[in-house]
Scaffold this active site. Structure first.
Site, mmCIF file in Angstrom:
data_model
loop_
_atom_site.group_PDB
_atom_site.id
_atom_site.type_symbol
_atom_site.label_atom_id
_atom_site.label_comp_id
_atom_site.label_asym_id
_atom_site.label_seq_id
_atom_site.Cartn_x
_atom_site.Cartn_y
_atom_site.Cartn_z
ATOM 1 C CB VAL A 1 7.200 -3.705 6.490
ATOM 2 C CG1 VAL A 1 7.753 -2.366 6.058
ATOM 3 C CG2 VAL A 1 6.076 -4.181 5.579
ATOM 4 C CE1 TYR B 1 -5.375 -4.390 1.095
ATOM 5 C CE2 TYR B 1 -7.600 -3.677 0.560
ATOM 6 C CZ TYR B 1 -6.270 -3.385 0.761
ATOM 7 O OH TYR B 1 -5.820 -2.091 0.633
ATOM 8 C CB ALA C 1 -4.802 -7.693 5.925
ATOM 9 C CE LYS C 2 -4.672 -1.832 3.700
ATOM 10 N NZ LYS C 2 -3.356 -1.254 4.028
ATOM 11 C CB ILE D 1 -5.839 5.745 -4.722
ATOM 12 C CG1 ILE D 1 -5.010 4.677 -4.028
ATOM 13 C CG2 ILE D 1 -6.491 6.659 -3.721
ATOM 14 C CD1 ILE D 1 -3.735 5.255 -3.432
HETATM 15 N N1 LIG Z 1 -4.463 1.537 -4.264
HETATM 16 C C1 LIG Z 1 -5.683 1.604 -3.721
HETATM 17 O O1 LIG Z 1 -6.710 1.772 -4.404
HETATM 18 C C2 LIG Z 1 -5.804 1.462 -2.230
HETATM 19 C C3 LIG Z 1 -7.075 1.522 -1.636
HETATM 20 C C4 LIG Z 1 -7.177 1.439 -0.270
HETATM 21 C C5 LIG Z 1 -6.051 1.297 0.506
HETATM 22 N N2 LIG Z 1 -4.835 1.209 -0.090
HETATM 23 C C6 LIG Z 1 -3.664 1.055 0.755
HETATM 24 O O2 LIG Z 1 -2.832 2.177 0.551
HETATM 25 C C7 LIG Z 1 -1.464 1.819 0.733
HETATM 26 C C8 LIG Z 1 -0.664 2.226 -0.485
HETATM 27 O O3 LIG Z 1 -1.218 1.596 -1.612
HETATM 28 P P1 LIG Z 1 -0.722 1.950 -3.101
HETATM 29 O O4 LIG Z 1 -1.690 1.260 -4.037
HETATM 30 O O5 LIG Z 1 -0.489 3.389 -3.225
HETATM 31 O O6 LIG Z 1 0.684 1.211 -3.099
HETATM 32 P P2 LIG Z 1 1.422 0.362 -4.232
HETATM 33 O O7 LIG Z 1 0.989 -1.054 -4.114
HETATM 34 O O8 LIG Z 1 1.310 1.050 -5.548
HETATM 35 O O9 LIG Z 1 2.929 0.522 -3.722
HETATM 36 C C9 LIG Z 1 3.279 0.013 -2.478
HETATM 37 C C10 LIG Z 1 4.784 0.061 -2.314
HETATM 38 O O10 LIG Z 1 5.062 -0.698 -1.165
HETATM 39 C C11 LIG Z 1 6.161 -1.548 -1.414
HETATM 40 N N3 LIG Z 1 6.025 -2.744 -0.594
HETATM 41 C C12 LIG Z 1 5.189 -3.788 -0.787
HETATM 42 N N4 LIG Z 1 5.403 -4.727 0.132
HETATM 43 C C13 LIG Z 1 6.403 -4.274 0.927
HETATM 44 C C14 LIG Z 1 7.058 -4.801 2.052
HETATM 45 N N5 LIG Z 1 6.755 -6.012 2.500
HETATM 46 N N6 LIG Z 1 8.029 -4.063 2.648
HETATM 47 C C15 LIG Z 1 8.354 -2.834 2.176
HETATM 48 N N7 LIG Z 1 7.757 -2.289 1.091
HETATM 49 C C16 LIG Z 1 6.794 -2.998 0.489
HETATM 50 C C17 LIG Z 1 6.081 -1.866 -2.888
HETATM 51 O O11 LIG Z 1 7.353 -2.247 -3.401
HETATM 52 C C18 LIG Z 1 5.555 -0.574 -3.477
HETATM 53 O O12 LIG Z 1 6.603 0.268 -3.911
HETATM 54 C C19 LIG Z 1 -1.474 0.322 1.007
HETATM 55 O O13 LIG Z 1 -1.459 0.091 2.393
HETATM 56 C C20 LIG Z 1 -2.788 -0.147 0.420
HETATM 57 O O14 LIG Z 1 -3.233 -1.357 1.011
HETATM 58 C C21 LIG Z 1 -4.680 1.296 -1.445
#
Ligand SMILES: NC(=O)c1ccc[n+]([C@@H]2O[C@H](COP(=O)([O-])OP(=O)(O)OC[C@H]3O[C@@H](n4cnc5c(N)ncnc54)[C@H](O)[C@@H]3O)[C@@H](O)[C@H]2O)c1
Length: 256
Positions: A69, A168, A171-172, A201
């Site tokens: 992306v 981070y 970014a967010k 999560i």
């Molecule tokens: N995990 C947490 O505790 C948490 C907390 C707050 C927000 N978030 C946000 O929630 C969203 C999902 O997080 P998660 O922890 O479930 O995801 P994760 O990191 O477990 O998985 C993310 C997926 O996105 C894919 N990915 C990464 N970079 C990419 C790119 N450049 N292009 C296409 N695909 C790409 C990865 O290969 C992976 O399969 C994210 O935006 C994260 O920032 C997560």
């Protein structure tokens, strides 16, 4: 009583970025269950194919779309291919790819010690990733007069967290501001755009995350199943008056 059930997505095409695992996998599964045809994006081909296959095995319609992306040309080509394979244009975009991006690693340290190349990791994927995907689908949504954009942000974009995450947070916070501004531009075109400020999560043994998890009023970290229903609501026809908002989903960690 022949009307479609509430929150049905029958006839809609949804693209979820980073849907190969975690929250994105959970979101894509629920949207598919509600009748949407899914374009499963991930930069990791194995994960994208596996999740698309899982949705098909469950009776849904899904194709994998492997692209990064952060690369606008790849996004344009990948979405065009995904739309061709699924048989229609994207109606619902969930900007979910995030964290530290393709490497899966987000180095955390005080900003005073953080080298510039590390700043770019989360900004590229969380901010430019959302901008690239949104820019690619938005003209079509405007033309057809219906669309839903959901950006998965974080409490790190709305609140201070003392854990080496300034990059981070930038970014967010950027993705939230971006989504809100786009929402204003297209609100009269039948398109909504909202952000979900997601709390913790992530599983695994990371000191700052363990410390944050201890303070959660709900007594546990969230799961993809906690995230998906809110995204379904935001993606639904019923949520047509909900736009420009940042919705906190965090087990009570921050209240308004
Ligand atoms: N995990 C947490 O505790 C948490 C907390 C707050 C927000 N978030 C946000 O929630 C969203 C999902 O997080 P998660 O922890 O479930 O995801 P994760 O990191 O477990 O998985 C993310 C997926 O996105 C894919 N990915 C990464 N970079 C990419 C790119 N450049 N292009 C296409 N695909 C790409 C990865 O290969 C992976 O399969 C994210 O935006 C994260 O920032 C997560």
């Amino acid at each position: 009583m022949s009307e479609a059930p509430i929150f049905s997505l029958a006839g809609k095409v949804a693209l979820v970025s980073g849907a190969g695992q975690g929250a994105g996998a959970g979101i894509s599964a629920l949207l598919a269950k509600q009748g949407a045809a899914l374009i499963i994006n991930d930069v990791n081909a194995g994960r994208a194919e596996k999740q698309a296959q899982a949705l098909r095995d469950a009776g849904g319609k899904a194709v994998a779309a492997v692209f990064d992306v952060t690369d606008l040309d790849a996004v344009r080509a990948g979405i065009a291919e995904g739309e061709k394979a699924i048989g229609g244009p994207v109606d619902i975009l969930v900007n979910n790819a995030g964290n530290g991006g393709a490497s899966g690693d987000l180095p955390m340290m005080p900003f005073a010690e953080m080298p510039p190349e590390v700043w770019r990791l989360p900004i590229d994927v969380n901010l430019y990733g959302a901008m690239n995907c949104t820019h690619t689908v938005l003209p079509g949504l405007i033309e057809r007069g219906w669309g839903r954009i959901v950006t998965i942000a974080s409490t790190a974009g709305t609140h201070g967290v003392n854990g080496g995450m300034a990059h981070y947070g930038a970014a967010k916070g950027g993705s939230i501001g971006f989504t809100r501004m786009v929402a204003m531009e297209v609100a009269a075109n039948g398109i909504t755009a909202n952000s979900v400020a997601l709390g913790l999560i992530k599983q695994g043994d990371i000191p700052i995350l363990n410390q944050l998890a201890k303070g959660l009023p709900a007594g546990r970290r969230g799961t993809p199943d906690d995230v998906a229903p809110l995204c379904l609501y935001l993606a639904s026809t019923e949520a047509s008056w909900m736009t420009g908002q940042t919705i906190q989903l965090n087990g009570g960690a921050y209240t308004t």
